[in-house]
Motif scaffolding. Structure first.
Motif, PDB file in Angstrom:
ATOM      1  N   TYR A 128       0.834  -1.206   0.000  1.00 25.07           N
ATOM      2  CA  TYR A 128       0.000   0.000   0.000  1.00 25.07           C
ATOM      3  C   TYR A 128       0.865   1.251   0.000  1.00 25.07           C
ATOM      4  N   ALA A 129       1.947   1.238   0.796  1.00 28.95           N
ATOM      5  CA  ALA A 129       2.838   2.395   0.851  1.00 28.95           C
ATOM      6  C   ALA A 129       3.507   2.649  -0.498  1.00 28.95           C
ATOM      7  N   ALA A 169       5.622  10.948   2.639  1.00 23.85           N
ATOM      8  CA  ALA A 169       5.325  10.228   3.882  1.00 23.85           C
ATOM      9  C   ALA A 169       5.419   8.719   3.666  1.00 23.85           C
ATOM     10  N   ALA A 170       4.928   8.261   2.509  1.00 22.05           N
ATOM     11  CA  ALA A 170       4.999   6.834   2.187  1.00 22.05           C
ATOM     12  C   ALA A 170       6.450   6.387   2.041  1.00 22.05           C
ATOM     13  N   LEU A 171       7.281   7.221   1.429  1.00 18.17           N
ATOM     14  CA  LEU A 171       8.703   6.893   1.276  1.00 18.17           C
ATOM     15  C   LEU A 171       9.401   6.798   2.637  1.00 18.17           C
ATOM     16  N   ILE A 172       9.069   7.716   3.520  1.00 14.96           N
ATOM     17  CA  ILE A 172       9.666   7.691   4.864  1.00 14.96           C
ATOM     18  C   ILE A 172       9.267   6.411   5.598  1.00 14.96           C
ATOM     19  N   TYR A 173       7.998   6.036   5.474  1.00 19.02           N
ATOM     20  CA  TYR A 173       7.539   4.792   6.092  1.00 19.02           C
ATOM     21  C   TYR A 173       8.279   3.593   5.510  1.00 19.02           C
ATOM     22  N   LEU A 174       8.394   3.565   4.181  1.00 19.97           N
ATOM     23  CA  LEU A 174       9.086   2.463   3.512  1.00 19.97           C
ATOM     24  C   LEU A 174      10.548   2.389   3.955  1.00 19.97           C
TER      25      LEU A 174
END
Length: 308
Positions: free
Chosen positions: A31-32, A231-236
């Protein structure tokens, strides 16, 4: 003796908990990635997540006092293993899958990733002590693979296996599965004296060094940057790559690559669950049957295995 058995049980339970946690982290990454791809190209997503993961882990490693492996004669071998882990566990498979999924379905990619336990089991039989083939292991992994076929609509995927169309992209997925298996073996055979977090940090560092130059040479920064994609990249980077790599190294060094490879049956389950939660995807009737097969296969594959 009793105390020793209690300790063994606690380690076993802890590793199972880590395996399920890793399944959640990697399952959520689908999802990210879908969010990150709205603002970045596939190679940029791979590069940023690996680089962010490396920075986070190196910082944590130095804060904890572990740092990175040294460059003395006895320590240089660690960097060879770090290079192998970084290339086969991160740089190569991430890039292959990102490139392949521009032309093929995520379901096909998921099925090829479920080959990782079978490939790992075969390689470990010859290359890792105490990881011999057994009937229970083979039978359990086959049942888990059948669960994956049910989960990801097996008949449809079997139709896709015709390699005449998009052969190179489908072959890239198979190569990625082989890379993950080889990376697990390399991690297991790495020197035991190095701390797990230092080794994980050095592996991600090598992966970022490998992939960063090619990304800079090929890709251009996007004209506009979306907050959700960042934000998704940071989570990944922090969780799906950094923290996940520490868990990966710990499990392999503690239990072995065959046990870790079972996570490839859990990841699609959590990917579907996150899809239902955030993308309003409906649950299919065969989901529960697939779930039963996967957990049954995981249980059977561990019957008779020496306690750890």
């Amino acid at each position: 003796m009793k105390m020793k058995n209690n300790i063994t049980l606690s380690v076993s339970t802890f590793c199972w908990m880590l395996l399920f946690l890793l399944g959640v982290i990697w399952g959520s990454s689908f999802y990210a990635v879908s969010i990150a791809l709205k603002g970045f190209d596939p190679l940029e997503v791979v590069c940023f997540r690996v680089t962010i993961g490396a920075i986070v882990l190196i910082a944590i490693s130095f804060i904890l006092g572990d740092g990175l492996p040294g460059f003395k004669v006895k320590e240089r071998t660690v960097w060879l293993y770090s290079f192998g882990m970084g290339f086969f566990t991160n740089a190569a498979p991430f890039s292959l899958l990102a490139w392949a999924q521009t032309k093929i379905s995520s379901s096909f990619a998921g099925i090829t990733m479920s080959l990782v336990p079978l490939i790992t089991l075969t390689l470990a039989h010859f290359l890792v002590r105490d990881e011999r083939l057994s009937q229970n292991k083979v039978f359990g992994l086959i049942i888990g693979f059948c669960g994956m076929l049910i989960l990801l609509d097996g008949p449809k995927i079997i139709d896709e296996i015709s390699f005449e169309e998009n052969f190179k992209f489908k072959f890239a997925c198979v190569c990625a599965a082989i890379c993950y298996a080889i990376g697990s073996i390399i991690t297991r055979r790495s020197p035991k004296k190095i701390s797990k977090i230092a080794f994980a940090s050095s592996g991600l560092l090598m992966a970022s060094i490998l992939i960063l130059p090619s990304t800079i040479a090929i890709e251009e920064l996007p004209d506009s940057i979306m907050f959700s994609s960042v934000a998704a990249l940071i989570y990944l980077g922090v969780f799906s790559t950094g923290i996940a790599t520490v868990i990966l190294v710990y499990i392999i060094k503690t239990v072995g690559p065959t046990f870790l490879s079972l996570v490839n049956y859990l990841v699609p389950l959590w990917a579907i669950i996150f899809g239902m939660l955030f993308n309003a995807e409906s649950i299919r009737p065969m989901f529960l049957l697939a779930l039963l097969c996967i957990f049954l296969g995981m249980f059977i594959s561990r019957i008779g295995v020496k306690k750890f």
